[in-house]
Motif scaffolding. Structure first.
Motif, PDB file in Angstrom:
ATOM      1  N   ASN A 269      11.999  11.455 -23.678  1.00 19.85           N
ATOM      2  CA  ASN A 269      11.791  12.893 -23.478  1.00 19.85           C
ATOM      3  C   ASN A 269      11.604  13.291 -22.017  1.00 19.85           C
ATOM      4  N   ILE A 270      11.663  12.340 -21.086  1.00 14.96           N
ATOM      5  CA  ILE A 270      11.433  12.623 -19.662  1.00 14.96           C
ATOM      6  C   ILE A 270      12.478  11.870 -18.843  1.00 14.96           C
ATOM      7  N   SER A 271      13.041  12.532 -17.833  1.00 14.29           N
ATOM      8  CA  SER A 271      13.945  11.874 -16.893  1.00 14.29           C
ATOM      9  C   SER A 271      13.424  12.042 -15.467  1.00 14.29           C
TER      10      SER A 271
ATOM     11  N   ALA B 249      14.764  17.379 -15.624  1.00 10.93           N
ATOM     12  CA  ALA B 249      14.555  16.108 -14.922  1.00 10.93           C
ATOM     13  C   ALA B 249      13.851  16.352 -13.587  1.00 10.93           C
ATOM     14  N   LEU B 250      12.983  15.417 -13.202  1.00 13.63           N
ATOM     15  CA  LEU B 250      12.274  15.501 -11.932  1.00 13.63           C
ATOM     16  C   LEU B 250      13.047  14.751 -10.864  1.00 13.63           C
TER      17      LEU B 250
ATOM     18  N   VAL C  84      25.883  13.703  -8.746  1.00 13.78           N
ATOM     19  CA  VAL C  84      25.149  12.823  -9.654  1.00 13.78           C
ATOM     20  C   VAL C  84      23.908  13.534 -10.191  1.00 13.78           C
ATOM     21  N   ILE C  85      23.159  14.168  -9.291  1.00 14.45           N
ATOM     22  CA  ILE C  85      21.943  14.877  -9.702  1.00 14.45           C
ATOM     23  C   ILE C  85      22.282  15.994 -10.693  1.00 14.45           C
TER      24      ILE C  85
ATOM     25  N   VAL D 215      15.815   7.317 -14.399  1.00 10.13           N
ATOM     26  CA  VAL D 215      14.813   6.613 -15.196  1.00 10.13           C
ATOM     27  C   VAL D 215      14.397   7.539 -16.334  1.00 10.13           C
ATOM     28  N   ASP D 216      14.729   7.163 -17.556  1.00 10.26           N
ATOM     29  CA  ASP D 216      14.318   7.926 -18.736  1.00 10.26           C
ATOM     30  C   ASP D 216      13.102   7.259 -19.371  1.00 10.26           C
TER      31      ASP D 216
END
Length: 565
Positions: free
Chosen positions: A48-50, A141-142, A130-131, A333-334
Motif C-alpha cells: 500500500n506504500i511506494s 508515492a513518496l 521513471v518517476i 520500494v513498495d
C-alpha cells in the motif's frame, strides 16, 4: 512486538519478492538484449506504500557515461560482503550475464565497448519519466532525495546550485537530506532551504554553538499514505567538518548521533508511525552499523558511497537500499504496511538507460533553459582522449591520474595529490574532452590548486591519515571518500594494518629514490579544506594541461602496491 511467525512471513515475502519482479526480471531481459522502456519500468504493484529513491546525482542534468568501480575493498566484517564485491564476482552473485546491459550498468569490465553498445545513462528528464511512471501506478508515492544534489557541474557552480534546485523542484520531491550542498556555504544553503517546497531533513544537523537540533532542518516528517503513517527521518553526512571545509558552515555540527537517531525512532513510533524509513547520507557500511545499533528502522535509503545494489541488504529487521549515483538508477520500494507494522517489501533498482527511456519533454525544456546561458562554454572542446577516463576505485582512476599529471606539469611539482572523491562521469576513448567534462570532475567551491613544500615525514602522515579514513575496520571511523590519489609518488599499503603502519616503501618516481622523511618535496594539490588556500582553480590547471597535450593518453598506474586486500 512482532512474533516469530510474523517475522518469518516478512522475511520470506521480502526474499521471494527481490528476485521475482525486481532486479532479476530486468537482468534476464538484459541478458536477452531486448530491453524496452516498458520492460524497464514494469513492476507488479505490491502493498500500500511506494517509496522512490534517488541520491548522489551530483548535478548531472544530462545523460552521461559512468563506470562502476573495479576495486571497492571491504575491511573487517565488511570484507567480501556487498557492496564490496565487483566485476565478475558481482555478476556471479546476482546471475548477471557477461556483456549484457545489466553487466554494463553494474560492473566495470569491458566498459568502453559496452558503453558504445548500450549508450549513456541518466539524464534528469529520463529520471522524470521513471518517476512519472511510478506515480501513474501509485499516485501517492513518496519521492526521497538522498543528497549530493546541488553540487558537481559547471552550471551548478555558476548558479550556486539554482539549476538543480529548479529541476528538482519540478520533480516534486517529498524530502531530501544533505552533504556537498553545504559547500555552497551556509548562507546560500539556508537561503535555498527556506524556499524549498518539501522537507529538508537531518536529525544529526545541530547548532554548533548550543549543541541543539538546528531549527531549519527538521529531524523527520510524517506522511499519511495507503492508510498508514510513515515517518521519514533524515541523516545528513556525519563528517562534514572533517571531509569538507568547516569554515563554510561554522554554525552547524553533524556527527552520526545514533543515540539521537534511536530517540527519534522511538519518538515517531510513540506518535503512531507504522513504518520508519531513514533517508541517509551516511555511506553504506555506516548504515549497516547503524542498522545494528538502532532498533525500529524498517528501511534505510542509503547514499554517499555511490553503491548500486539490485537487492536490499538485510541487517536484523532493517532493509538497506543502495540506489547508485549520477542519475544512473532510480529505486522503487513498495511496502505492505498493516496492523501497525511492515509485513513485506518489494524492491526494484531501475537502470536509467537514456537511449531506452524517453525524456520527459517538460523537464528537457527546463534543463535546456538552465544550461542555455552557458552552452558555448560548456561545449568548447579542450582536447581528446585516447584512454578511458573514469574516477571510481579505492586507489586510482584515470581521471585523477590525468589531474595529477596536470598538477605535476603545470605547477612544476615533484608530487601531486588529488582528493579521492567519487563523483565524476566517464569519457570513452576517442571522445573529445569539453570544458563541461573537465568541470564534471573538478567543480567545487574550494578549487584552488596549491603548491607548497612538505617533508617526506609529513607526506607519510597524510597518506596514513587518509588510509585510516578508508580502511579503519570500524565503519564509524571511515570518514568519507577513497584514498588520496598521488602523482610522482609510489608506495605500498597494507590495508590490514593499524593506523601508522599501513604505508611503506614510499618512492619518488622520477628518480626511483626512497622518500626521505627529513627532505622537503614540492607538492601540488587541490581541494584543501584550509581557508585562504592560494592558487589557480584546478579546472584551469587541467584545461591548460589538456590543451598542451592535444590528445591525452593515461598509462596503467602501478605506483600503488596493495597488500591484504
Amino acid at each position: 512486538m512482532i512474533s516469530r511467525r510474523d517475522f518469518l512471513q516478512v522475511s520470506m515475502a521480502a526474499s521471494a519478492l527481490y528476485g521475482s519482479a525486481g532486479f532479476g526480471n530486468w537482468a534476464r531481459l538484459a541478458a536477452q538484449q531486448s530491453l524496452t522502456q516498458d520492460q524497464l519500468l514494469e513492476f507488479e504493484t505490491f502493498g500500500n506504500i511506494s517509496l522512490i529513491h534517488v541520491t548522489d546525482i551530483h548535478a548531472q542534468l544530462k545523460p552521461v557515461y559512468f563506470r562502476e568501480p573495479e576495486v571497492n575493498l571491504g575491511i573487517g566484517e565488511a570484507h567480501g560482503q556487498m557492496p564490496h564485491v565487483t566485476g565478475a564476482a558481482f555478476r556471479r552473485a546476482y546471475g548477471i550475464e557477461d556483456g549484457s546491459p545489466s553487466a554494463y550498468a553494474l560492473t566495470h569490465d569491458d566498459f568502453s565497448s559496452l558503453a558504445r553498445a548500450y549508450g549513456r545513462v541518466g539524464g534528469m528528464d529520463r529520471v522524470a519519466t521513471v518517476i512519472n511512471a511510478i506515480r501513474a501506478d501509485r499516485p501517492d508515492a513518496l519521492l526521497l532525495d538522498g543528497g549530493d544534489t546541488w553540487h558537481g557541474s559547471y552550471t551548478c557552480y555558476h548558479t550556486a546550485g539554482q539549476d538543480m534546485v529548479n529541476v528538482m523542484n519540478a520533480l516534486k520531491p517529498n524530502a531530501m537530506t544533505f552533504h556537498w550542498e553545504f559547500t555552497l556555504g551556509s548562507g546560500r544553503v539556508n537561503e535555498i532551504v527556506e524556499g524549498l517546497p518539501f522537507a529538508a531533513l537531518g536529525q544529526n544537523i545541530f547548532d554548533a554553538e548550543w549543541d541543539e537540533p538546528a531549527e531549519l532542518f527538521k529531524p523527520y516528517r510524517f506522511f499519511e499514505r495507503g492508510g498508514a503513517k510513515i515517518a521519514v527521518i533524515g541523516q545528513a553526512f556525519p563528517y562534514m567538518p572533517i571531509a569538507n571545509p568547516g569554515w563554510m558552515f561554522p554554525e552547524y555540527s553533524f556527527g552520526i548521533r545514533d543515540e539521537n537517531m534511536q530517540a527519534m525512532v522511538d519518538e515517531v513510533r510513540d506518535a503512531g508511525a507504522d513504518v520508519v524509513a531513514v533517508l541517509s547520507h551516511n555511506g553504506f557500511d555506516v548504515d549497516k552499523k547503524m542498522a545494528g545499533r538502532v532498533q525500529g528502522i524498517d528501511v534505510i535509503l542509503s547514499g554517499h558511497t555511490h553503491d548500486a545494489l539490485p537487492e536490499p541488504v538485510l541487517v536484523g529487521k532493517t532493509h538497506i537500499i543502495a540506489s547508485g549515483s549520477n542519475g544512473k538508477f532510480v529505486s522503487r520500494v513498495d511496502l505492505d504496511v498493516r496492523d501497525g507494522r511492515m509485513m513485506g517489501l518489494k524492491h526494484k533498482l531501475i537502470p536509467v538507460f537514456s537511449d531506452v527511456i524517453a525524456p520527459d519533454p517538460a523537464i528537457t525544456a527546463l534543463i535546456d533553459e538552465q544550461r542555455a546561458p552557458y552552452e558555448a562554454a560548456l561545449s568548447e572542446v579542450i582536447g581528446k582522449t585516447d584512454t578511458l577516463l573514469y574516477r571510481r576505485g579505492n586507489f586510482n582512476g584515470t581521471w585523477d591520474d590525468l589531474i595529477c599529471d596536470a598538477l605535476l606539469s603545470e605547477r612544476e611539482a615533484d608530487i601531486a595529490m588529488s582528493p579521492g572523491v567519487r563523483w565524476g562521469p566517464s569519457i570513452l576513448p576517442g571522445q573529445d574532452i569539453t570544458r563541461e567534462d573537465v568541470w564534471n570532475v573538478t567543480s567545487m567551491t574550494y578549487p584552488n590548486a596549491y603548491r607548497t613544500e612538505m617533508t617526506g615525514e609529513f607526506i607519510h602522515v597524510i597518506l596514513e591519515d587518509v588510509g585510516d579514513n578508508l580502511f579503519n575496520p570500524d565503519p564509524y571511523y571511515q570518514q568519507g571518500g577513497d584514498m588520496v590519489r598521488v602523482g610522482g609518488l609510489g608506495y605500498r599499503i597494507d590495508v590490514t594494518k593499524p593506523q601508522g603502519q599501513r604505508i611503506s616503501e614510499m618512492t619518488l618516481l622520477k628518480t626511483g629514490e626512497a622518500i626521505d622523511p627529513a627532505k622537503n618535496y614540492v607538492v601540488a594539490g587541490w581541494a584543501s579544506v584550509n581557508e585562504g588556500t592560494e592558487g589557480p582553480p584546478v579546472w584551469d590547471v587541467v584545461e591548460n594541461h589538456i590543451r598542451n597535450q592535444g590528445t591525452v593518453t593515461v598509462g596503467p598506474n602501478t605506483s600503488v602496491e596493495v597488500i591484504g586486500a
